[in-house]
Motif scaffolding. Sequence first.
Motif, PDB file in Angstrom:
ATOM      1  N   ILE A 160       0.836  -1.206   0.000  1.00  0.00           N
ATOM      2  CA  ILE A 160       0.000   0.000   0.000  1.00  0.00           C
ATOM      3  C   ILE A 160       0.867   1.252   0.000  1.00  0.00           C
ATOM      4  O   ILE A 160       0.653   2.182  -0.781  1.00  0.00           O
ATOM      5  N   VAL A 161       1.865   1.280   0.875  1.00  0.00           N
ATOM      6  CA  VAL A 161       2.725   2.455   0.976  1.00  0.00           C
ATOM      7  C   VAL A 161       3.469   2.693  -0.330  1.00  0.00           C
ATOM      8  O   VAL A 161       3.531   3.826  -0.843  1.00  0.00           O
ATOM      9  N   ILE A 162       4.036   1.643  -0.910  1.00  0.00           N
ATOM     10  CA  ILE A 162       4.804   1.810  -2.140  1.00  0.00           C
ATOM     11  C   ILE A 162       3.906   2.243  -3.303  1.00  0.00           C
ATOM     12  O   ILE A 162       4.289   3.090  -4.123  1.00  0.00           O
ATOM     13  N   ALA A 163       2.690   1.690  -3.371  1.00  0.00           N
ATOM     14  CA  ALA A 163       1.814   1.983  -4.505  1.00  0.00           C
ATOM     15  C   ALA A 163       1.150   3.348  -4.398  1.00  0.00           C
ATOM     16  O   ALA A 163       0.917   4.011  -5.418  1.00  0.00           O
ATOM     17  N   ALA A 164       0.819   3.789  -3.176  1.00  0.00           N
ATOM     18  CA  ALA A 164       0.029   5.014  -3.022  1.00  0.00           C
ATOM     19  C   ALA A 164       0.851   6.235  -2.647  1.00  0.00           C
ATOM     20  O   ALA A 164       0.391   7.369  -2.838  1.00  0.00           O
ATOM     21  N   LEU A 165       2.046   6.042  -2.087  1.00  0.00           N
ATOM     22  CA  LEU A 165       2.823   7.197  -1.627  1.00  0.00           C
ATOM     23  C   LEU A 165       3.176   8.178  -2.743  1.00  0.00           C
ATOM     24  O   LEU A 165       3.117   9.394  -2.531  1.00  0.00           O
ATOM     25  N   PRO A 166       3.564   7.736  -3.961  1.00  0.00           N
ATOM     26  CA  PRO A 166       3.886   8.713  -5.005  1.00  0.00           C
ATOM     27  C   PRO A 166       2.742   9.669  -5.322  1.00  0.00           C
ATOM     28  O   PRO A 166       2.980  10.838  -5.651  1.00  0.00           O
ATOM     29  N   VAL A 167       1.500   9.191  -5.227  1.00  0.00           N
ATOM     30  CA  VAL A 167       0.354  10.049  -5.544  1.00  0.00           C
ATOM     31  C   VAL A 167       0.259  11.198  -4.547  1.00  0.00           C
ATOM     32  O   VAL A 167       0.097  12.365  -4.920  1.00  0.00           O
ATOM     33  N   VAL A 168       0.363  10.882  -3.252  1.00  0.00           N
ATOM     34  CA  VAL A 168       0.284  11.925  -2.226  1.00  0.00           C
ATOM     35  C   VAL A 168       1.505  12.840  -2.305  1.00  0.00           C
ATOM     36  O   VAL A 168       1.394  14.064  -2.144  1.00  0.00           O
ATOM     37  N   PHE A 169       2.653  12.257  -2.539  1.00  0.00           N
ATOM     38  CA  PHE A 169       3.881  13.054  -2.663  1.00  0.00           C
ATOM     39  C   PHE A 169       3.738  14.096  -3.757  1.00  0.00           C
ATOM     40  O   PHE A 169       4.026  15.289  -3.553  1.00  0.00           O
TER      41      PHE A 169
END
Length: 278
Positions: A145-154
């Motif tokens: 979850i962190v790897i897949a979704a973090l770029p979007v929030v970043f």
Amino acid sequence: MPQPSPDGIKDHVFSRTGRVLEFVWSGWAGLAGLCLLAAVWQAGHEAYGQFILSSPLQTLQEIGSLAQDPEAWKITLLTLQRAVTGFALVAISGAALGLLAGYSPAVMRLASPLITVILGVPPIAWIVLAMIWFGGTDATVRTVIVIAALPVVFLGAARGISTRDRGLDKMAQAFGAGPVRRFLTVGLRQTTTTLFPAFALALGTSFKVAVMAELLASAGGIGGALADARTNLDITKALAWVVVSVGLLIVVEYALIHPVKGEVDRWRRAAQPWGVKR
């Protein structure tokens, strides 16, 4: 400390009530969209039959049966806590790193290739790697979850802070606001245009990836229940679990993200009339 006047309290109550009623009223558009989806679903059921696609009514009846099963509640809550805790990690770390990169062009240039690499790797590849590292545990689901979704929030946070109106920042500085106050009252508030849509997208990604990881890693939860339904060729139960997963996503989004966005964005709506906005 001065006490608020009765008129001030009354205005605050009326303002808060108006925002709540507007939020509830806006739900009718979403409900109409869900009804349209149900109509298309029913048409597909009538065209292809029960074995290919169960009807919405049969799926709702299956959900009712699941609601009476204590084990189904445990399965649902397991996926819910994995998705929400994973999203919390993404929201905190992604927003912090994105704000830092937005204020520093050098950090943004350094991070851009890394974000491209992470986005270029399919989530299923991260699931395989996480299964090797952690096995069928909660850590596998949360890591993916962190790897897949973090770029979007970043990217949402970085884009919002880098495109802020610097004139407002200078005006606040002229009135004596320090760096922290300028960030909290001027800079951070201007990121909501891109940050909250990024939060919504990351939340949806968290639930999708959680179910996918549970299914492939045999980690229980809704993904494990979908795997059982696939083994038994039970299309009705599979669709019921899909609807439960989407329902959880909708509840969390409208109970967590939209109310917070409404409170933070009050300044944007101060000059707008009550009702449906363009």
